[in-house]
Design an enzyme around this catalytic site. Sequence first.
Site, PDB file in Angstrom:
ATOM      1  N   HIS A 275       0.833  -1.212   0.000  1.00 14.55           N
ATOM      2  CA  HIS A 275       0.000   0.000   0.000  1.00 14.55           C
ATOM      3  C   HIS A 275       0.865   1.259   0.000  1.00 14.55           C
ATOM      4  CE1 HIS A 275      -4.006  -1.843   0.548  1.00 14.55           C
ATOM      5  NE2 HIS A 275      -3.378  -2.756   1.272  1.00 14.55           N
ATOM      6  N   ASP A 338      -0.965  -5.205   5.870  1.00 16.58           N
ATOM      7  CA  ASP A 338      -1.961  -6.040   5.195  1.00 16.58           C
ATOM      8  C   ASP A 338      -1.714  -6.072   3.691  1.00 16.58           C
ATOM      9  OD1 ASP A 338      -2.669  -3.293   5.063  1.00 16.58           O
ATOM     10  OD2 ASP A 338      -4.675  -3.832   4.412  1.00 16.58           O
ATOM     11  N   GLU A 339      -2.222  -7.101   3.061  1.00 19.93           N
ATOM     12  CA  GLU A 339      -2.268  -7.213   1.594  1.00 19.93           C
ATOM     13  C   GLU A 339      -0.927  -6.897   0.930  1.00 19.93           C
ATOM     14  OE1 GLU A 339      -6.962  -6.180   0.846  1.00 19.93           O
ATOM     15  OE2 GLU A 339      -5.566  -4.502   1.080  1.00 19.93           O
ATOM     16  N   ALA A 340       0.167  -7.373   1.559  1.00 21.43           N
ATOM     17  CA  ALA A 340       1.502  -7.157   0.989  1.00 21.43           C
ATOM     18  C   ALA A 340       1.802  -8.280   0.012  1.00 21.43           C
ATOM     19  CB  ALA A 340       2.540  -7.100   2.102  1.00 21.43           C
TER      20      ALA A 340
END
Length: 531
Positions: A275, A338-340
């Site tokens: 992100h 998150d969401e790496a």
Amino acid sequence: MRVLRLRRTLGTLLALGVLGGSVSCTAAHGDDARPADDPPAALTPFEALLPAPASVRAAGPGYALGPGTVIRTGAGRDGEVRRVGELLAQQLRGPSGLPLPVVDGGRGDGIRLGIDEDAAGLGDEGYRLESGPGGVTLTARTPAGLFHAGQTLRQLLPVTGRGTVPGGTVTDRPRFRYRGAMVDIARHFFSVEQVKRYVDQLAQYKVNTLHVHLTDDQGWRIAIDSWPRLAEYGGAGEVGGGPGGHWTKEEYRDLVAYAGERYVDVVPEIDMPGHVNAALASYAELNCDGKAPARYTGVKVGFSSLCVGKERTYEFVDDVLGEIAALTPGRYLHIGGDEAHSTPAADYAAFMDRAQAVVGRYGKTVVAWHQLAAARPAPGAVLQYWGHDRTTAAEKTKVAAAAKAGHPLVLSPADRLYLDMKYEAATKPGLAWAGYVPVKRAYDWNPGAYLAGVPESAVLGVEAPLWTEAVTTRAEWELMAFPRVLGLAELGWSPAAALDWTAYSRRLAAQAPRLEAQGITFYRAPEVPWS
């Protein structure tokens, strides 16, 4: 003291002073004999309180506010009780038009605020409110408790602020220490003034934490002196290609101070190692290939990553987290995680080890999304769980294992508490990837028994995030938050025994005039008996 269930006759008994003992806001489950066509009796002010208090005892006549009412503040911590009294006076003057002068000294009639550090059973945020013909007495062990007592007093009065506080005693304290809401100003930019408005809306319902998502692929929203292009360039955009914007350090300090005066702690989030496209676009040196990508205005996730192998990356992390920590008096600093998807698992773990160490060096406690459980959470790190019914058992097991290892959890299940999820198909703003989240679904679950293998003692609290990929205006923000965020407030504050949808829906309906009077846009959910 015996606990009674809410029934159709309860309001009458309370009004007559017949009912003794302690009243819990727990509704009957299927044993109310009221015919379906018999409309429920109007709730008394005590019954309508939201969040539901731990205990209420109705007792005789109350106290009528009038032109002669005085707010009296006893001795406090460096004048803090006086400040709480001044803020309460301001909140009551607005609708009532009464002068409500604030004077030192807790004796005499009127509204009396006092600290009693030896008060039993109140904890750090609890309070006792006693009302009778001679006035209203608010007692707490801390100024935060006094502030919460004042918010209960506001609800016991008519929306106009003029009227009589019913006679009786409310004794109250929160179930969970952490009762939060998150605002995302990265996908679409919002001003400090809009966030302040939300702080006021939240604090009156005893929400005590504001998590601010400050950075993402689409925008970097906080000025960093050591890396100025982050805000100047990385902040000049948003989803859909709008102008974006960023907060100066002074604006951020102003928000933190404003929230602190209302006993709301600000938790800043700098999301990493994913992100981060706004940061990568601002500084080519943060990219492994040394080339800056274009700014991003879409809504996809998981494509960006800091360059884990570069020492310059960790200089960046140290500089940014150090400046944010210096601006933030609260204990927590959120580092995302998150969401790496573009960061290999081993690199992710190595990066999070070093980022967590930086947070510790600056005297803060790490908060990260629950994906940190798959790496090596630092001692005491808080994990924020955003999974949902379709989250895999393996992922939930990792989170439960982290909780058993001593990591407190903040629960934000996406299919319960994500305020950007649509209520139903016709909801115009919002998304639906986690499913629709009607008002009842947002409320009707037990945080203390939500995750298998996680006892209530491991739950630090609950938080309702509001992501803004599809939220662009204040009206849309409020429509998605209200009334679901009030369910969050009750889940975080009220005793488990008080949580009942039927009773809550009636108390929620009773808040409508208050929301309307404050100009709050809210969704009139069909499952709530608004009329």
